[in-house]
Design an enzyme around this catalytic site. Structure first.
Site, mmCIF file in Angstrom:
data_model
loop_
_atom_site.group_PDB
_atom_site.id
_atom_site.type_symbol
_atom_site.label_atom_id
_atom_site.label_comp_id
_atom_site.label_asym_id
_atom_site.label_seq_id
_atom_site.Cartn_x
_atom_site.Cartn_y
_atom_site.Cartn_z
ATOM 1 N N HIS A 217 -7.853 -5.557 -0.391
ATOM 2 C CA HIS A 217 -6.549 -4.903 -0.249
ATOM 3 C C HIS A 217 -5.785 -5.407 0.968
ATOM 4 O O HIS A 217 -4.561 -5.535 0.937
ATOM 5 C CB HIS A 217 -6.756 -3.389 -0.151
ATOM 6 C CG HIS A 217 -5.491 -2.599 -0.045
ATOM 7 N ND1 HIS A 217 -4.522 -2.593 -1.032
ATOM 8 C CD2 HIS A 217 -5.014 -1.791 0.941
ATOM 9 C CE1 HIS A 217 -3.520 -1.814 -0.675
ATOM 10 N NE2 HIS A 217 -3.794 -1.317 0.515
ATOM 11 N N ASP A 218 -6.498 -5.703 2.032
ATOM 12 C CA ASP A 218 -5.850 -6.159 3.266
ATOM 13 C C ASP A 218 -5.184 -7.518 3.127
ATOM 14 O O ASP A 218 -4.528 -7.977 4.068
ATOM 15 C CB ASP A 218 -6.876 -6.230 4.403
ATOM 16 C CG ASP A 218 -6.867 -4.966 5.257
ATOM 17 O OD1 ASP A 218 -6.045 -4.070 4.991
ATOM 18 O OD2 ASP A 218 -7.695 -4.876 6.185
ATOM 19 N N ASP B 151 -8.465 -6.872 -4.887
ATOM 20 C CA ASP B 151 -8.075 -5.551 -4.390
ATOM 21 C C ASP B 151 -8.597 -4.484 -5.352
ATOM 22 O O ASP B 151 -8.081 -4.317 -6.451
ATOM 23 C CB ASP B 151 -6.546 -5.474 -4.279
ATOM 24 C CG ASP B 151 -6.044 -4.167 -3.682
ATOM 25 O OD1 ASP B 151 -6.858 -3.249 -3.460
ATOM 26 O OD2 ASP B 151 -4.827 -4.054 -3.443
ATOM 27 N N SER C 233 0.845 -1.191 0.000
ATOM 28 C CA SER C 233 0.000 0.000 0.000
ATOM 29 C C SER C 233 0.890 1.254 0.000
ATOM 30 O O SER C 233 1.731 1.396 -0.880
ATOM 31 C CB SER C 233 -0.954 -0.048 1.190
ATOM 32 O OG SER C 233 -1.997 0.874 1.035
ATOM 33 N N ARG D 274 -11.840 6.574 9.535
ATOM 34 C CA ARG D 274 -11.346 5.203 9.589
ATOM 35 C C ARG D 274 -12.376 4.220 9.032
ATOM 36 O O ARG D 274 -12.025 3.290 8.286
ATOM 37 C CB ARG D 274 -11.008 4.834 11.032
ATOM 38 C CG ARG D 274 -10.626 3.377 11.257
ATOM 39 C CD ARG D 274 -9.396 2.988 10.474
ATOM 40 N NE ARG D 274 -8.945 1.658 10.841
ATOM 41 C CZ ARG D 274 -7.921 1.034 10.280
ATOM 42 N NH1 ARG D 274 -7.238 1.624 9.322
ATOM 43 N NH2 ARG D 274 -7.567 -0.170 10.667
#
Length: 396
Positions: free
Chosen positions: A365-366, A332, A166, A236
């Site tokens: 993405h994680d 992602d 990232s 967040r």
């Protein structure tokens, strides 16, 4: 324009930053040679907080720099001093793992603008007051210059590998472009050579949520003994959605209700996914600074490696001696595979040594932070090959 910080390492710090500095290493740099930022400000002295794992070998050839993502920090493979949770890359770093401290000297540095010990808006200026929004805007390139200055301070001339995902991947690319002679191998994961309009848009939503919170006080919330908790929490929550995939959300939550058998017909958290996001938002406030969030997201937005090299991405890697291995993930949508392919095409155009793997995963993405066996196997093989070429000892 010149800027300076108070050199006393623990004076006036927020509790989270104080706890971080008490558990990691730090250096005050730039007293004699200030860091010239892309915005034109000369910053110095400035503090750099970092953590290390393993031992630097005699010829200083086994150093691995891990570049962290937006909301992460230097505590890669140990209990976090604020949250008490395990290190964010414990799956990759540790005894017997791909990045084994018995083989490598691993360094992770809290980025410039951060809130875990490295100078940022929480830092004190020469008058002893927090910088807040008077802190100069920083870029990914500024972050990397800070890291290079720390390596100079530590007497480490070059790096066996620079790796990160990232925003960490952006730093890896910047390292390879700005310091090619110092980077033997580079592993950019789930990243892009520039931030997309969509990603800038998500960041702007988060920033506006923070700045709309009445407790933000124009960035001077510490002087008012307040915290823009609601705004930072919403920022967040918004960002966290982008780190996941639709498949992962559906698999984990679906439309399951939270602690109830029927709809509440109100605005409490009826659904488990709502409760999950609220929890993610509330716990984030305990470990991250709102102003730092503004600065670091802006640094990501400004990142455009091609623009910095005449508008041609391949120019960033012209003549590079660095060996590259890139990873992307099929689900992602924050940094989709096509953006990694653009980097690969640029590296190919520059005749670089490059390999690329798109990992099949529904974790979004994680995925780069999770247990992904294909990524681990490929990375282990890449590092083994790079070690053999370099003649790195004690790496089987």
């Amino acid at each position: 324009m010149e800027a300076a910080i108070e050199e006393a390492p623990f004076d006036g710090l927020a509790d989270a930053e104080r706890k971080a500095l008490a558990r990691c290493r730090h250096a005050v740099l730039g007293a004699d040679r200030p860091l010239r930022l892309d915005c034109g400000v000369e910053l110095g002295p400035y503090r750099v907080a970092y953590q290390t794992y393993g031992t630097l070998n005699a010829d200083k050839s086994n150093a691995v720099l891990i570049c962290h993502a937006l909301t992460l920090d230097q505590f890669v493979a140990e209990e976090h001093p604020v949250t008490g949770k395990e290190g964010w890359w414990d799956s990759l770093v540790g005894p017997g793992k791909v990045l084994d401290p018995a083989r490598y000297f691993i360094i992770c540095i809290n980025v410039l603008g951060g809130c875990m010990g490295t100078t940022g808006p929480l830092a004190l200026d020469a008058s002893g007051q927090p910088w807040n929004l008077r802190f100069p805007v920083v870029t990914v390139a500024d972050m990397v210059r800070t890291q290079a200055a720390l390596l100079d301070h530590l007497g480490i001339p070059d790096l066996f590998c620079v790796i990160g995902g990232s925003m960490g991947g952006m730093q890896v690319l910047e390292w390879a472009a700005s310091y090619p002679a110092r980077v033997f191998s580079a592993v950019p994961i789930a990243c892009a050579a520039r931030h997309s309009a969509q990603n800038i848009a998500f960041h702007e939503v988060g920033r506006q949520a923070i700045m709309a919170d009445p407790e933000w006080k124009g960035g001077d919330y510490r002087q008012h003994n307040t915290v823009p908790a609601r705004g930072l929490s919403v920022a967040r929550m918004t960002a966290h959605i982008t780190y996941l995939s639709e498949q992962a959300l559906q698999r984990k939550f679906g439309r399951a209700l939270q602690d109830r058998d029927a709809l509440g017909f109100g605005f409490d958290a009826d659904f488990q996914v709502e409760s999950y996001l609220r929890y993610q938002g509330s716990t984030f406030v305990d470990r991250f600074d709102a102003n730092s969030y503004l600065y670091i997201t802006r640094a990501m937005d400004y990142f455009d490696l091609a623009a910095a090299h005449g508008g041609v991405l391949a120019n960033a890697f012209k003549g590079t001696p660095t060996r590259f291995c890139l990873f992307s993930f099929t689900s992602d949508w924050l940094f989709p595979t096509r953006e990694s392919r653009e980097i690969v095409h640029a590296l190919n155009a520059a005749a670089a040594n490059v390999s690329f793997v798109e990992v099949e995963s529904d974790k979004g993405h994680d995925a780069f932070l999770l247990d992904e066996p294909e990524m681990f196997r490929t990375l282990a093989g890449f590092l083994k090959g790079a070690a053999a070429v370099r003649g790195l000892k004690d790496v089987p």
